[in-house]
Enzyme design. Structure first.
Site, short mmCIF file in Angstrom:
data_model
loop_
_atom_site.label_atom_id
_atom_site.label_comp_id
_atom_site.label_asym_id
_atom_site.label_seq_id
_atom_site.Cartn_x
_atom_site.Cartn_y
_atom_site.Cartn_z
N ASN A 182 0.83 -1.21 0.00
CA ASN A 182 0.00 0.00 0.00
C ASN A 182 0.87 1.25 0.00
O ASN A 182 0.53 2.25 -0.62
CB ASN A 182 -0.91 0.00 1.23
CG ASN A 182 -1.64 1.31 1.39
OD1 ASN A 182 -2.44 1.69 0.53
ND2 ASN A 182 -1.35 2.04 2.46
N ASP A 185 -0.33 -6.59 3.80
CA ASP A 185 -0.46 -5.58 4.85
C ASP A 185 -1.45 -4.51 4.39
O ASP A 185 -1.52 -4.17 3.21
CB ASP A 185 0.93 -4.96 5.05
CG ASP A 185 0.94 -3.91 6.15
OD1 ASP A 185 0.59 -4.25 7.29
OD2 ASP A 185 1.29 -2.75 5.85
N GLU A 188 -4.59 -8.48 5.79
CA GLU A 188 -4.98 -7.69 6.95
C GLU A 188 -6.01 -6.65 6.51
O GLU A 188 -5.67 -5.69 5.81
CB GLU A 188 -3.75 -6.97 7.54
CG GLU A 188 -4.11 -6.06 8.70
CD GLU A 188 -3.06 -4.98 8.95
OE1 GLU A 188 -2.86 -4.63 10.11
OE2 GLU A 188 -2.47 -4.47 7.98
CA LIG Z 1 -3.57 3.50 -0.41
#
Ligand SMILES: [Ca+2]
Ligand SMILES: [Ca+2]
Length: 530
Positions: free
Chosen positions: A142, A235, A271
């Protein structure tokens, strides 16, 4: 691609010992198995590599140290009795990073030098596969580190107004005067822009509207799969598109469809730290950690502390059924604690037996339960007054000459660790470690538990006793928990077919006579028809 060998469980040889008896104490001999794990029935173990085992004396755990310790987790012989018996391993991030926790990656194609080399990781994968262990690694895509060359190139491009540079579209940003709805931003030094950074200004968020970023993040996963990695832990999966679950889910469905082209058996777990309704949407793409089961106020802890076990069983079954609406035969990923939560032994004491009940509840679930390293020996560690996650990621307590040290910033006193070490617990028949080991054996020997469908049973008026029948391919077993602090007698007349005690583990004993089951305190048992 790894070829998975699935040996057929020899139920006959396992249960011969127990036939024609209705009162006896079982020993581990009757649980010996000759099967390797399938994807849906693995028991995973989460490792913070930097805190696990140090091979070169610098105090930082490393991949070589982990390889040296693999036999502790699983030596490849399910009948040796020398290993915990887990069949899945999740490594917290191992890629080049400026932080000890490595959730801010600088280079996704290199193992951090403090942990070792890419060749070490390849060797670890080989050694895992020899032992029937599935190896997954944490993939935090991310966001990157702000020290990543991608981010440096991005900043340079925007400073120069060079929007034709490919890196100009790598990160999520907006004009200085505007904002990104609901999201955290920070000024991009030397420009008139702000970049998205929901976790930290040192963790800029990638722009997943960019085909280049999508391709780049896919190539990272493919690179490690080709090196022998069996899957990933994703994640911050819901933050891919901070503003839209729907867009994030859609991204992951695409991403997973691409990974399955490389390996149809790829196992990924994500997650999505949110309520079950949000989490369950993501089951269309992969397995997700089931946060409702975790932590001091979660399903497992409440039931383990003498709470209502029947409610817990219903929560478990409802959870599974809700995931089933999104995907066929969902693989759940329950857990008690992980690297982002206080360690379980702080609120589920070993001394009261609550830790024993919690382990029983965790491991008698369908899918892939996760054990956080050290949980099996009742290691403690909480944020505490210093408010640092480092206290949740302390050095594994081997009790031998391992030189691994607590991570930088940790303040948790070793004096708080009251539950012993690996060395002290292996030799103690009644230790929490040996309870975990036995539970994993019980789990592996009864495939209805790992892969079957559950039905709740009614077992009298004591709320601390509850259970379920698990059914798979016309075979079934009956699982009963007693999370109370005393032995309890139950009338099993309604379930008289389950006349054989297959196994039990916990602080008490189990016996069955004339349909009356006595189950000891903080104990779980499995009964079968023959
Ligand atoms: Ca993002
Ligand atoms: Ca080291």
């Amino acid at each position: 691609m790894k070829k998975r060998i699935i040996l057929v469980l020899s139920l006959l040889s396992i249960f011969t010992l127990s036939s024609c008896k209705n009162e006896y104490s079982i020993n581990e001999e009757s649980l010996k198995i000759d099967s390797s794990a399938t994807k849906a029935n693995q028991t995973f173990y989460e490792v913070f590599v930097g805190g696990f085992s140090d091979s070169n004396g610098d105090g930082i755990g490393d991949l070589r140290g982990l390889i040296n310790r693999l036999d502790y987790l699983n030596d490849g012989d399910p009948n040796s009795g020398r290993s915990l018996g887990v069949t899945g391993l999740w490594l917290m991030p191992i890629f080049k990073s400026p932080s000890y926790h490595k959730y801010d990656v600088i280079d996704y194609y290199s193992v951090d030098s403090s942990y070792g080399t890419n060749d070490d990781l390849k060797e670890l994968a080989t050694e895992c596969h020899k032992r029937g262990i599935t190896l997954i690694v944490d993939l935090p895509i991310n966001h990157t580190s702000s020290s990543s060359q991608w981010f440096i190139n991005f900043r340079t491009a925007l400073r120069n107004g060079d929007f034709s540079n490919q890196y100009a579209e790598y990160y999520s940003y907006c004009d200085e005067g505007s904002g990104l709805a609901g999201r955290t931003t920070a000024p991009l030094t030397g420009t008139a822009y702000k970049y998205e950074c929901n976790f930290s200004t040192s963790m800029p968020e990638l722009n997943f509207d960019s085909d280049l970023v999508r391709e780049e993040t896919l190539n990272i996963a493919k690179y490690w799969m080709n090196l022998g990695i069996d899957g990933f832990r994703f994640d911050a999966a819901k933050y891919i598109y901070f503003e839209s679950s729907e867009k994030s889910v859609s991204f992951w469905n695409w991403y997973m469809s691409e990974l399955k082209k490389v390996n149809p058996d790829v196992y990924c777990v994500a997650e999505v730290w949110d309520n079950p309704q949000v989490i369950q949407q993501y089951y269309s793409a992969f397995t997700c950690f089931d946060f409702a089961f975790s932590q001091a106020d979660g399903y497992i802890a409440k039931a383990a502390k003498g709470g209502n076990v029947n409610s817990y069983i219903n929560q478990l079954i409802n959870y599974y059924n809700n995931c089933s609406k999104v995907t066929e035969n969902p693989i759940l990923a329950p857990f008690i604690a992980n690297h982002d939560t206080d360690r379980a032994a702080g609120y589920l004491p070993v001394s009261t037996g609550d830790a024993y009940s919690a382990a029983g509840l965790l491991l008698m679930t369908p899918g892939t339960p996760f054990i956080y390293y050290g949980e099996e020996i009742g290691m403690k560690g909480s944020r505490g007054g210093a408010n640092t996650d480092a206290n949740r990621r302390l050095a594994m307590l081997w009790g031998d000459d391992d030189t691994v040290k607590d991570p930088v910033g940790a303040t948790y006193s070793i004096d708080n660790q009251k539950n012993g070490t690996v060395a002290s617990q292996i030799s103690d028949k009644n230790s929490l470690y040996n309870h975990y080991k036995k539970l994993i054996m019980m789990r592996n020997a009864n495939k209805e538990i790992t892969n079957g469908k559950y039905t709740a049973v009614t077992l009298g008026n004591n709320n601390s006793v509850g259970g379920f029948i698990a059914t798979l391919n016309n075979h079934s077993c009956l699982v009963i928990h007693n999370t109370s602090s005393e032995a309890i007698e139950i009338d099993l007349s309604n379930y008289a077919d389950y006349k054989v005690i297959n196994s039990f583990s916990g602080l008490g004993e189990v016996s069955l006579k004339n349909n009356m089951l006595t189950i000891g305190h903080k104990t779980v048992t499995i009964l079968r028809k023959d």
